[in-house]
Design a protein around this motif. Structure first.
Motif, short mmCIF file in Angstrom:
data_model
loop_
_atom_site.label_atom_id
_atom_site.label_comp_id
_atom_site.label_asym_id
_atom_site.label_seq_id
_atom_site.Cartn_x
_atom_site.Cartn_y
_atom_site.Cartn_z
N LEU A 148 26.42 -7.20 -39.53
CA LEU A 148 26.51 -7.73 -38.21
C LEU A 148 27.94 -8.55 -38.13
O LEU A 148 28.66 -8.16 -36.92
N GLN A 149 28.33 -9.21 -39.22
CA GLN A 149 29.87 -9.65 -39.17
C GLN A 149 30.96 -8.69 -38.96
O GLN A 149 31.72 -8.95 -38.64
N HIS A 150 30.74 -7.62 -39.98
CA HIS A 150 31.54 -6.48 -39.87
C HIS A 150 31.82 -5.89 -38.55
O HIS A 150 32.70 -5.10 -38.08
N ILE A 151 30.43 -5.60 -38.06
CA ILE A 151 30.51 -4.81 -36.80
C ILE A 151 30.95 -5.54 -35.35
O ILE A 151 31.76 -5.10 -34.63
N MET A 152 30.28 -6.93 -35.35
CA MET A 152 30.62 -7.40 -34.31
C MET A 152 30.91 -9.03 -34.21
O MET A 152 31.26 -9.62 -33.32
N GLY A 153 30.63 -9.48 -35.47
CA GLY A 153 30.80 -11.16 -35.47
C GLY A 153 29.75 -11.73 -34.43
O GLY A 153 28.75 -11.10 -34.00
N ASN A 154 30.27 -12.66 -33.75
CA ASN A 154 29.56 -13.37 -32.80
C ASN A 154 28.15 -13.68 -32.97
O ASN A 154 27.21 -13.51 -32.36
N VAL A 155 27.86 -14.29 -34.33
CA VAL A 155 26.52 -14.43 -34.76
C VAL A 155 25.62 -15.17 -33.77
O VAL A 155 24.63 -14.69 -33.51
N THR A 156 26.22 -16.34 -33.39
CA THR A 156 25.39 -17.16 -32.39
C THR A 156 24.75 -16.10 -31.38
O THR A 156 23.53 -16.28 -30.76
N ASN A 157 25.66 -15.63 -30.48
CA ASN A 157 25.33 -14.71 -29.30
C ASN A 157 24.56 -13.34 -29.79
O ASN A 157 23.72 -13.20 -28.81
N PHE A 159 22.53 -13.44 -31.96
CA PHE A 159 20.97 -13.68 -32.28
C PHE A 159 20.33 -14.08 -30.82
O PHE A 159 19.10 -13.60 -30.54
N ALA A 160 21.16 -14.61 -29.94
CA ALA A 160 20.62 -15.00 -28.70
C ALA A 160 20.21 -13.53 -27.83
O ALA A 160 19.13 -13.39 -27.15
N ASP A 161 21.10 -12.57 -27.95
CA ASP A 161 20.59 -11.47 -27.09
C ASP A 161 19.51 -10.48 -27.96
O ASP A 161 19.03 -9.79 -26.95
N GLU A 193 20.60 -22.19 -39.54
CA GLU A 193 19.84 -22.77 -38.29
C GLU A 193 19.93 -21.89 -37.12
O GLU A 193 19.02 -22.09 -36.27
N VAL A 194 20.78 -20.94 -36.88
CA VAL A 194 20.78 -20.06 -36.02
C VAL A 194 19.49 -18.93 -35.87
O VAL A 194 18.75 -18.83 -34.83
N ILE A 195 19.51 -18.67 -37.32
CA ILE A 195 18.16 -17.74 -37.30
C ILE A 195 16.93 -18.53 -37.20
O ILE A 195 15.95 -17.91 -36.36
N LYS A 196 16.82 -19.87 -37.55
CA LYS A 196 15.58 -20.87 -37.19
C LYS A 196 15.57 -21.00 -35.64
O LYS A 196 14.38 -20.71 -35.16
N SER A 197 16.63 -21.21 -35.07
CA SER A 197 16.55 -21.37 -33.55
C SER A 197 16.14 -20.28 -32.86
O SER A 197 15.59 -20.27 -31.68
N SER A 198 16.19 -19.01 -33.43
CA SER A 198 15.86 -17.73 -32.59
C SER A 198 14.54 -17.53 -32.93
O SER A 198 13.88 -16.53 -32.04
N GLY A 199 13.57 -18.42 -33.48
CA GLY A 199 12.20 -18.20 -33.62
C GLY A 199 11.98 -17.27 -34.88
O GLY A 199 10.53 -17.27 -35.14
N TYR A 200 12.75 -16.43 -35.45
CA TYR A 200 12.48 -15.77 -36.62
C TYR A 200 11.76 -16.59 -37.75
O TYR A 200 12.23 -17.36 -38.21
N SER A 201 10.67 -16.26 -38.37
CA SER A 201 10.06 -16.87 -39.49
C SER A 201 9.47 -16.12 -40.56
O SER A 201 8.62 -16.52 -41.19
N ASP A 202 9.86 -14.80 -40.48
CA ASP A 202 9.27 -13.91 -41.35
C ASP A 202 10.29 -13.86 -42.81
O ASP A 202 11.30 -14.58 -42.82
#
Length: 229
Positions: A148-157, A159-161, A193-202
């Motif tokens: 993700l970082q290499h392809i587009m970065g922008n981790v926060t958005n 995960f929101a998308d 924290e971003v992952i947690k906020s996205s609701g992912y729990s697996d």
């Protein structure tokens, strides 16, 4: 958030078999692992999973004699279908998860061209558009933070998308693919924290190259109370 050991990268010291890596991961405290389809040691791997009780968080499709598979290769539909069925059969044996007809989950992973040049699925928008078009809860997006970082970065958005279609997550520091606490482009305190906020729990797959060795490298987990084995 719970971590799974990726056996393509961890516990590889000494050129050990996949079955041996399963036992080492279990001994180190992991309750789940990720691995490629173990074509040459199916029985040994099945035995090791039964012996340890370890969960298979991710099983990559059988690539056959290809390094990257046949899913995007023109005129290879029958070969892909055969490889997929072989993988499903083995996943059922391991009680892993894959695809709707078997009540399993399949994931599509975009991979950076820096890691695999000319790889077709090197775009998160392309992968997500396929998933949305298929419209099945059994086909989801794999987000490898390194890619993700290499392809587009922008981790926060990102995960929101993509939060509604995420099926699995993997982690490694960019750009050298080492442990999350190694100096690099990403602040993993924030990323977790971003992952947690996205609701992912697996499961979150540790698909990184140990900077020194696997066991010493696992000390990074102590720095992030939000994750655990």
């Amino acid at each position: 958030m719970k971590l799974a050991a990726n056996l393509n990268f961890l516990f590889t010291e000494g050129n050990k078999s996949i079955a041996e890596r399963i036992r080492l991961a279990h001994k180190a405290g992991f309750r789940a692992v990720e691995m490629n389809y173990p074509d040459s040691e199916l029985s040994a791997v099945a035995e090791a999973t039964v012996e340890t009780g370890i969960e298979i968080a991710l099983l990559t499709i059988n690539f056959g004699d290809s390094k990257i598979g046949t899913a995007s290769v023109p005129n290879a539909e029958e070969k892909f279908a055969t490889q997929l069925q072989e993988t499903i059969n083995f996943a059922k044996k391991l009680k892993s998860r894959l695809l709707e007809a078997e009540n399993m989950l399949g994931v599509i992973e975009p991979i950076s061209a820096y890691a695999v040049p000319k790889y077709f699925n090197n775009n998160f928008e392309r992968a997500s558009s396929v998933i949305i078009a298929v419209n099945s809860k059994h086909i989801r997006l794999m987000i490898d933070i390194f890619h993700l970082q290499h392809i587009m970065g922008n981790v926060t958005n990102a995960f929101a998308d993509f939060k509604d279609i995420i099926g699995h997550i993997q982690i490694a520091q960019a750009p050298h693919r080492h442990e999350p606490d190694v100096a690099g482009e990403l602040d993993f305190s924030y990323v977790f924290e971003v992952i947690k906020s996205s609701g992912y729990s697996d499961w979150i797959g540790c698909e990184y190259k140990p900077k020194t060795n696997t066991l010493d490298g696992l000390k990074w987990i102590e720095e992030y109370p939000i994750v655990h084995l």
